[in-house]
Scaffold this motif. Structure first.
Motif, PDB file in Angstrom:
ATOM      1  N   GLY A 178       0.619  -1.258   0.113  1.00 24.10           N
ATOM      2  CA  GLY A 178       0.050  -0.011  -0.034  1.00 24.10           C
ATOM      3  C   GLY A 178       0.860   1.263   0.183  1.00 24.10           C
ATOM      4  N   MET A 179       2.108   1.107  -0.369  1.00 21.88           N
ATOM      5  CA  MET A 179       3.008   2.259  -0.404  1.00 21.88           C
ATOM      6  C   MET A 179       2.566   3.565  -1.365  1.00 21.88           C
ATOM      7  SD  MET A 179       4.804   1.895   2.155  1.00 21.88           S
ATOM      8  CE  MET A 179       5.999   3.257   2.009  1.00 21.88           C
ATOM      9  N   TRP A 180       1.555   3.085  -2.089  1.00 24.08           N
ATOM     10  CA  TRP A 180       0.902   4.011  -3.282  1.00 24.08           C
ATOM     11  C   TRP A 180      -0.077   4.948  -2.556  1.00 24.08           C
ATOM     12  CZ3 TRP A 180      -3.928   2.554  -4.868  1.00 24.08           C
ATOM     13  CH2 TRP A 180      -4.189   1.034  -4.667  1.00 24.08           C
ATOM     14  N   LYS A 181      -0.486   4.467  -1.560  1.00 20.18           N
ATOM     15  CA  LYS A 181      -1.475   5.268  -0.557  1.00 20.18           C
ATOM     16  C   LYS A 181      -1.008   6.101   0.462  1.00 20.18           C
ATOM     17  CE  LYS A 181      -5.708   3.111  -2.164  1.00 20.18           C
ATOM     18  NZ  LYS A 181      -6.625   3.975  -2.627  1.00 20.18           N
ATOM     19  N   THR A 182      -1.858   6.983   0.860  1.00 19.82           N
ATOM     20  CA  THR A 182      -1.304   7.679   2.079  1.00 19.82           C
ATOM     21  C   THR A 182      -1.414   7.060   3.440  1.00 19.82           C
ATOM     22  OG1 THR A 182      -3.793   8.588   2.374  1.00 19.82           O
ATOM     23  CG2 THR A 182      -2.415   9.809   1.109  1.00 19.82           C
ATOM     24  N   PRO A 183      -0.721   7.665   4.382  1.00 17.13           N
ATOM     25  CA  PRO A 183      -0.842   6.747   5.367  1.00 17.13           C
ATOM     26  C   PRO A 183      -2.133   6.311   6.370  1.00 17.13           C
ATOM     27  CG  PRO A 183       1.024   8.462   5.669  1.00 17.13           C
ATOM     28  CD  PRO A 183       0.191   8.389   4.470  1.00 17.13           C
ATOM     29  N   ALA A 184      -2.824   7.299   6.113  1.00 19.03           N
ATOM     30  CA  ALA A 184      -4.327   6.931   6.808  1.00 19.03           C
ATOM     31  C   ALA A 184      -4.816   6.004   6.075  1.00 19.03           C
ATOM     32  CB  ALA A 184      -4.964   8.402   6.834  1.00 19.03           C
ATOM     33  N   GLU A 185      -4.825   5.964   4.703  1.00 15.26           N
ATOM     34  CA  GLU A 185      -5.575   5.001   3.861  1.00 15.26           C
ATOM     35  C   GLU A 185      -4.877   3.599   4.153  1.00 15.26           C
ATOM     36  OE1 GLU A 185      -6.820   6.515  -0.318  1.00 15.26           O
ATOM     37  OE2 GLU A 185      -4.993   7.435   0.112  1.00 15.26           O
ATOM     38  N   ARG A 186      -3.670   3.459   4.522  1.00 13.31           N
ATOM     39  CA  ARG A 186      -2.976   2.218   4.702  1.00 13.31           C
ATOM     40  C   ARG A 186      -3.704   1.663   5.868  1.00 13.31           C
ATOM     41  NH1 ARG A 186       1.682   4.863   2.548  1.00 13.31           N
ATOM     42  NH2 ARG A 186       2.732   5.261   4.764  1.00 13.31           N
ATOM     43  N   CYS A 187      -4.008   2.367   6.939  1.00  8.49           N
ATOM     44  CA  CYS A 187      -4.740   1.910   7.999  1.00  8.49           C
ATOM     45  C   CYS A 187      -5.857   0.647   7.861  1.00  8.49           C
ATOM     46  CB  CYS A 187      -5.132   2.863   9.078  1.00  8.49           C
ATOM     47  SG  CYS A 187      -3.748   3.924   9.892  1.00  8.49           S
ATOM     48  N   PHE A 188      -6.490   1.172   6.593  1.00  8.19           N
ATOM     49  CA  PHE A 188      -7.735   0.577   6.420  1.00  8.19           C
ATOM     50  C   PHE A 188      -7.481  -0.625   5.175  1.00  8.19           C
ATOM     51  CE2 PHE A 188      -8.848   4.339   8.301  1.00  8.19           C
ATOM     52  CZ  PHE A 188      -9.840   3.854   9.231  1.00  8.19           C
ATOM     53  N   LEU A 189      -6.116  -0.690   4.887  1.00  3.20           N
ATOM     54  CA  LEU A 189      -5.774  -1.489   3.625  1.00  3.20           C
ATOM     55  C   LEU A 189      -6.168  -2.899   3.666  1.00  3.20           C
ATOM     56  CD1 LEU A 189      -4.663  -0.512   0.750  1.00  3.20           C
ATOM     57  CD2 LEU A 189      -2.333  -1.634   1.703  1.00  3.20           C
ATOM     58  N   TRP A 190      -6.525  -3.563   2.692  1.00  2.00           N
ATOM     59  CA  TRP A 190      -6.708  -5.109   2.738  1.00  2.00           C
ATOM     60  C   TRP A 190      -6.491  -5.609   1.388  1.00  2.00           C
ATOM     61  CZ3 TRP A 190     -10.396  -7.885  -0.046  1.00  2.00           C
ATOM     62  CH2 TRP A 190     -10.484  -9.424   0.257  1.00  2.00           C
ATOM     63  N   LEU A 191      -5.389  -6.454   1.292  1.00  2.00           N
ATOM     64  CA  LEU A 191      -4.795  -7.052   0.081  1.00  2.00           C
ATOM     65  C   LEU A 191      -4.796  -5.994  -1.146  1.00  2.00           C
ATOM     66  CD1 LEU A 191      -6.678 -10.445  -0.085  1.00  2.00           C
ATOM     67  CD2 LEU A 191      -4.453  -9.841   0.622  1.00  2.00           C
ATOM     68  N   GLY A 192      -4.418  -4.859  -0.572  1.00  2.00           N
ATOM     69  CA  GLY A 192      -3.968  -3.885  -1.919  1.00  2.00           C
ATOM     70  C   GLY A 192      -5.018  -2.989  -1.970  1.00  2.00           C
ATOM     71  N   GLY A 193      -6.096  -2.785  -1.188  1.00  2.00           N
ATOM     72  CA  GLY A 193      -7.422  -1.834  -1.599  1.00  2.00           C
ATOM     73  C   GLY A 193      -8.378  -1.953  -0.415  1.00  2.00           C
ATOM     74  N   PHE A 194      -9.425  -1.664  -0.699  1.00  2.00           N
ATOM     75  CA  PHE A 194     -10.700  -1.341   0.569  1.00  2.00           C
ATOM     76  C   PHE A 194     -11.262  -2.711   0.582  1.00  2.00           C
ATOM     77  CE2 PHE A 194     -12.380   0.224  -3.619  1.00  2.00           C
ATOM     78  CZ  PHE A 194     -13.601  -0.568  -3.428  1.00  2.00           C
ATOM     79  N   ARG A 195     -12.119  -2.872   1.691  1.00  2.00           N
ATOM     80  CA  ARG A 195     -12.707  -3.939   2.039  1.00  2.00           C
ATOM     81  C   ARG A 195     -14.122  -3.581   1.350  1.00  2.00           C
ATOM     82  NH1 ARG A 195     -11.975  -8.397   5.476  1.00  2.00           N
ATOM     83  NH2 ARG A 195      -9.833  -8.283   6.493  1.00  2.00           N
ATOM     84  N   SER A 196     -14.767  -4.438   0.595  1.00  2.00           N
ATOM     85  CA  SER A 196     -16.192  -4.104   0.000  1.00  2.00           C
ATOM     86  C   SER A 196     -17.062  -4.017   1.031  1.00  2.00           C
ATOM     87  CB  SER A 196     -16.489  -5.223  -1.168  1.00  2.00           C
ATOM     88  OG  SER A 196     -15.178  -5.036  -2.034  1.00  2.00           O
ATOM     89  N   SER A 197     -17.225  -4.916   1.825  1.00  2.00           N
ATOM     90  CA  SER A 197     -18.140  -5.110   2.977  1.00  2.00           C
ATOM     91  C   SER A 197     -18.200  -3.984   3.813  1.00  2.00           C
ATOM     92  CB  SER A 197     -17.889  -6.346   3.804  1.00  2.00           C
ATOM     93  OG  SER A 197     -16.509  -6.253   4.593  1.00  2.00           O
TER      94      SER A 197
END
Length: 332
Positions: A178-197
């Motif tokens: 998730g290094m292409w994301k910002t730090p706050a976004e990386r807190c919620f990262l799951w397998l390279g992205g967001f959790r759909s649920s």
């Protein structure tokens, strides 16, 4: 007349002698008083100087803290400018993914930077489309007008999933970390992205009122997404466990014999083979995210779809803003 002159002179001298001691005493008293006054002034001056020195030191520290804070802000700005320049140079040198055709070769050599360049461009275009969508919603555009804009936004989401698929072939760890994301976004990262649920949970409150049929559809979609996420998470845990066991068995040994070297190389080959499955996990997770977005929009009306896309964009924009504020915060 001649006899009187010396007397007159003597008398004058005597008077002068008598007056001189009185004059000297007064002068001594004046000098003593002056010395005392000078000492008092000296003490006051020393206290004043100490206070002034303390005030100057406090002001100096305050200026220093302010200077450090300004330097941190300037440093963040310079880093951002430098990154933009690097991305621009990379784009000019041809290290990017073209917008059409086979793109896997373009990712070679520097896949992480290439993806970061394209992702920055993707965000820029998304911001433009979202502004257009927001304007249409605020102006109470018709269902058909909103549907055209919504379809355009979704086509743009198709682009990022395609870019990520190509990036996973070049550098799967870059996407996974998730290094292409910002730090706050990386807190919620799951397998390279967001959790759909999790995203569906956030959207339900933003889309009210929903019909009973829509609530059932969103609920079923959320449940199926959760089940698929759990299965992928279990698969990742099994892969990590298997990889750890592969790397921990055996030893190269101190002698460095040919047999130990062969065993070591065999372990590395097995580990490399298992790491190859990471790309499949990333691709499956992105497919799940992509399909969830598409199915969600099938359940919603055009106006609801527009509101959902605006809510998703605003959520991630706030996470990025939170990261910027956190990085620019003053530090003692």
């Amino acid at each position: 007349m001649a006899d009187g002159s010396p007397k007159t002179d003597i008398s004058t001298d005597a008077d002068t002698d008598e007056k001189s001691p009185r004059f000297d005493t007064g002068k001594s008293n004046a000098v003593a008083a002056s010395d005392s006054s000078d000492r008092s002034k000296s003490n006051l001056d020393q206290k004043t100087l100490r206070r002034l020195a303390q005030n100057r030191e406090a002001a100096r520290k305050s200026r220093f803290r302010k200077k450090v804070y300004v330097q941190q802000l300037e440093s963040s700005r310079l880093k951002l400018t430098q990154l933009e320049q690097e991305l621009q140079r990379a784009r000019q040198q041809g290290i990017f993914i073209s917008s059409s055709g086979d793109q896997s070769h373009a990712m070679g050599g520097n896949g992480a930077m290439a993806f970061d360049v394209e992702y920055a461009r993707w965000l820029e275009e998304q911001n433009r489309q979202i502004n257009e969508l927001r304007t249409a919603v605020n102006s109470h555009a018709s269902e058909s007008e909103l549907r055209i804009i919504v379809d355009g936004v979704m086509a743009h989401y198709d682009e990022i999933f395609r870019l990520k698929s190509n990036a996973a072939k070049a550098d799967v760890f870059h996407l996974l970390s998730g290094m292409w994301k910002t730090p706050a976004e990386r807190c919620f990262l799951w397998l390279g992205g967001f959790r759909s649920s999790e995203l569906l949970k956030l959207l339900v409150n933003q889309l009210e009122p929903l019909t009973e049929q829509q609530l059932v559809g969103i609920g079923n979609l959320q449940q199926s997404s959760q089940q698929a996420e759990d299965a992928l998470s279990q698969g990742m845990e099994a892969l990590q466990q298997s990889l750890a066991e592969t790397l921990s068995t055996g030893s190269l040994g101190s002698t460095g014999s040919s047999r130990n070297v062969a065993n070591y190389m065999g372990q590395m080959a097995m580990a490399m083979g298992k790491l190859g499955t990471l790309e499949g996990f990333i691709r499956q997770a992105d497919n799940l995210r992509h399909q969830t977005l598409q199915q969600m929009l099938r359940i919603l009306t055009s106006h609801q779809s527009a509101r959902a896309l605006l809510a998703i964009h605003d959520y991630f924009s706030r996470l990025r803003a939170l990261s910027s504020l956190w990085l620019a915060r003053p530090r003692e």
